[in-house]
Scaffold this motif. Structure first.
Motif, short mmCIF file in Angstrom:
data_model
loop_
_atom_site.label_atom_id
_atom_site.label_comp_id
_atom_site.label_asym_id
_atom_site.label_seq_id
_atom_site.Cartn_x
_atom_site.Cartn_y
_atom_site.Cartn_z
N GLU A 131 -72.84 -11.42 -57.26
CA GLU A 131 -72.12 -12.36 -58.21
C GLU A 131 -71.98 -13.73 -57.63
O GLU A 131 -71.05 -14.03 -57.56
CB GLU A 131 -71.07 -11.86 -58.90
CG GLU A 131 -71.21 -10.64 -59.53
CD GLU A 131 -69.92 -9.90 -60.22
OE1 GLU A 131 -68.91 -10.66 -60.18
OE2 GLU A 131 -69.79 -8.88 -60.86
N PRO A 132 -73.10 -14.36 -57.04
CA PRO A 132 -72.76 -15.48 -56.27
C PRO A 132 -72.43 -16.70 -57.24
O PRO A 132 -72.66 -17.00 -58.24
CB PRO A 132 -74.27 -15.89 -55.45
CG PRO A 132 -75.36 -15.16 -56.65
CD PRO A 132 -74.46 -14.02 -57.19
N GLY A 133 -71.53 -17.33 -56.60
CA GLY A 133 -70.96 -18.36 -57.38
C GLY A 133 -71.34 -19.66 -56.37
O GLY A 133 -72.26 -20.33 -56.26
N GLY A 187 -68.53 -14.16 -53.10
CA GLY A 187 -67.92 -14.40 -52.00
C GLY A 187 -68.73 -13.82 -50.71
O GLY A 187 -68.06 -13.90 -49.65
N GLY A 191 -70.03 -8.12 -56.29
CA GLY A 191 -69.29 -9.36 -56.52
C GLY A 191 -69.93 -10.78 -55.70
O GLY A 191 -70.92 -10.56 -55.31
C1 LIG Z 1 -65.31 -11.23 -59.81
C2 LIG Z 1 -65.95 -12.29 -59.13
N1 LIG Z 1 -67.23 -12.55 -58.92
C3 LIG Z 1 -67.87 -13.45 -58.22
C4 LIG Z 1 -66.99 -14.50 -57.78
C5 LIG Z 1 -67.71 -15.68 -57.20
O1 LIG Z 1 -67.37 -15.84 -55.83
P1 LIG Z 1 -68.03 -16.88 -55.05
O2 LIG Z 1 -68.10 -18.39 -55.66
O3 LIG Z 1 -66.94 -17.08 -54.01
O4 LIG Z 1 -69.35 -16.50 -54.55
C6 LIG Z 1 -65.64 -14.62 -58.01
C7 LIG Z 1 -64.76 -15.56 -57.27
O5 LIG Z 1 -63.75 -15.47 -57.36
C8 LIG Z 1 -64.95 -13.25 -58.98
O6 LIG Z 1 -63.74 -13.22 -58.96
#
Ligand SMILES: Cc1ncc(COP(=O)(O)O)c(C=O)c1O
Length: 484
Positions: free
Chosen positions: A325-327, A294, A292
């Motif tokens: 899954e970096p955002g 976060g 994921g």
């Molecule tokens: C399933 C999933 N993946 C990735 C992210 C991205 O998280 P971040 O932006 O905190 O890295 C999120 C954020 O809510 C999420 O729900």
């Protein structure tokens, strides 16, 4: 504003036109003209402004579009077309764009993208961009060099990822409607369900596409309950108690998203250990595991090599492909929200009113109650309830938005100098979860979006107008036919 233009293609009047790098061609040129598919693409066209003007040869095009007679040098063909140019602003002039605007800056983004790539090179963990955080596809040309693809929260993001980013497209949604599952199969190369219910209901529909399940590991970290995926009673992912014993045999992969802005590597590592212990036999059966988003692994000072070591160990132990899954971690400090001080009022404290708002343009400030970093000032507090030492030097201002919301406030800051009406301020970490959430609250001018490329040129991607506002308000005038 000084402008410099760049030839991006030509076409004949037909459909709404978009460029192949950003959203739309700046200004009126975006309206009602051809797609740019027949770009110059190696074919050499010379052009002249009017059919018979005799003025031919390469040269800078003016802003927006003009009708040109195009001469195909090779085939000696002549064609009429519309020549398009993007508005490019020289770096030193970028500040002349009317505020408010978001400035997405590749030269600031690159450092974080390189860290993402480093993690892949050292640990084998692939990263897919979480489009829910950032989906401005003008920067995808750069980002795709560093990330393996995208992950989505629903059909539109999946489609955007597939069509504009490429690479791997992971599909995930907290709850799919049946017809959306079918649509996801068009775009995704992995589909992840959030619950056992949805997995059972729709797994047949996705055919041979690798299937995953989101699991709630019941350990994790977030600074705020609102963004804590493993909060009590969380609906996000199946907890251990909900997993049928034989589920591993039916899954290709699993996804754990259990952190938010987690900067503590030791904490991450300890939670991963718990996951290994609690889900070991399931992990042995699957081919891929997403950990994921976060995880603030691109932050300065994060022990990247230790992180890589742990990811690599996990991947080897269970023989799985690890995904991240970096955002936020991909766009940290990449984007500024640039605003202008419109008014200064005094009621016990001196307050700057700027030409943007928290709720419409930096919503997370309200959701999570924090003061965003400001290039010109030092954060003292967000709310009045927070105590802080009145600084001995400099000036203290409350910085507020201009919506009607009484609590439309960015924070309380100390500035080195006196701020005057007309001064510009820069919220310098406004990339994540801002542009994806922006709205027309109070009908105030939506920030423009500008994109600063690695070479320093600034491309104006979009300047919102009243017409955009109208579109946002009026979704459809057509009466809906009754369902059969
Ligand atoms: C399933 C999933 N993946 C990735 C992210 C991205 O998280 P971040 O932006 O905190 O890295 C999120 C954020 O809510 C999420 O729900």
């Amino acid at each position: 504003m000084k402008q410099q233009s760049e030839f991006v293609g030509w076409g004949e009047r037909s459909e709404p036109q978009q460029d192949d790098a950003g959203e739309s061609i700046a200004g009126e040129s975006a309206l009602g003209f051809a797609s740019l598919t027949p770009t110059t693409g190696g074919r050499k066209f010379r052009y002249r402004k009017n059919k018979n003007s005799g003025k031919m040869g390469p040269g800078p095009t003016p802003l927006a579009f003009y009708c040109y007679a195009l001469t195909d040098e090779i085939a000696e063909r002549h064609a009429f077309g519309f020549m398009f140019s993007q508005t490019l602003i020289r770096e030193e002039d970028s500040v002349n764009l009317d505020t408010p605007f978001y400035l997405i800056d590749e030269t600031r983004m690159i450092k974080y993208l390189e860290r993402i790539k480093y993690v892949k090179d050292q640990s084998g963990a692939k990263s897919v961009l979480a489009l829910k955080c950032f989906s401005n596809w003008c920067v995808f040309d750069l980002m795709r060099k560093y990330l393996d693809g995208t992950t989505s929260s629903g059909v539109y993001e999946a489609r955007l990822g597939h069509e504009k980013f490429g690479g791997e497209t992971h599909g995930y949604c907290v709850a799919y409607a049946r017809e959306e599952v079918r649509e996801m199969t068009e775009y995704c190369d992995k589909i992840i369900f959030n619950s056992i219910n949805q997995f059972h209901a729709y797994k047949e529909m996705i055919g041979s596409i690798p299937v995953g399940l989101r699991i709630n590991p019941q350990v994790g970290w977030s600074c705020h309950a609102t963004s804590d995926p493993v909060r009590r009673y969380s609906r996000l992912g199946a907890p251990l108690s909900a997993l049928p014993e034989d589920i591993g045999a039916e899954l290709d992969g699993v996804m754990f998203h259990y952190n938010c802005d987690h900067e503590d590597f030791d904490g991450f590592s300890a939670h991963l250990n718990t996951i290994e212990n609690n889900f070991g036999s399931l992990l042995q059966q699957v081919e891929w595991v997403s950990l994921g988003g976060g995880i603030a692994f691109t932050t300065d000072g994060y022990p990247l090599d230790d992180f890589c070591r742990v990811l690599k160990g996990f991947s080897r132990k269970f023989d799985v492909q690890v995904y991240l899954e970096p955002g936020e971690a991909a766009v940290t400090r990449s984007t500024s929200l640039v605003v202008t001080v419109l008014d200064i009022v005094h009621n016990e404290r001196t307050t700057l009113i700027v030409d943007a708002g928290t709720e419409p343009h930096l919503l997370d400030v309200l959701t999570y109650g924090y003061a965003p970093t400001l290039e010109e000032g030092e954060i003292l507090a967000w709310s009045d309830a927070e105590e802080f030492q009145e600084p001995e030097e400099g000036r203290v201002y409350v910085v507020c938005g201009r919506t009607c919301l009484a609590g439309d406030r960015f924070g309380i800051y100390r500035f080195d100098r006196e701020i005057k009406i007309g001064d510009r301020l820069h919220f310098d970490n406004a990339g994540g979860y801002s542009m994806v959430k922006k709205n027309w609250f109070n009908g105030i001018k939506m920030p423009s979006i500008a994109h600063k490329r690695l070479d320093g040129a600034v491309n104006v991607i979009h300047v919102p107008t009243y017409e955009d506002y109208l579109l946002g308000k009026q979704n459809s005038c057509a009466a809906l036919a009754p369902r059969a």
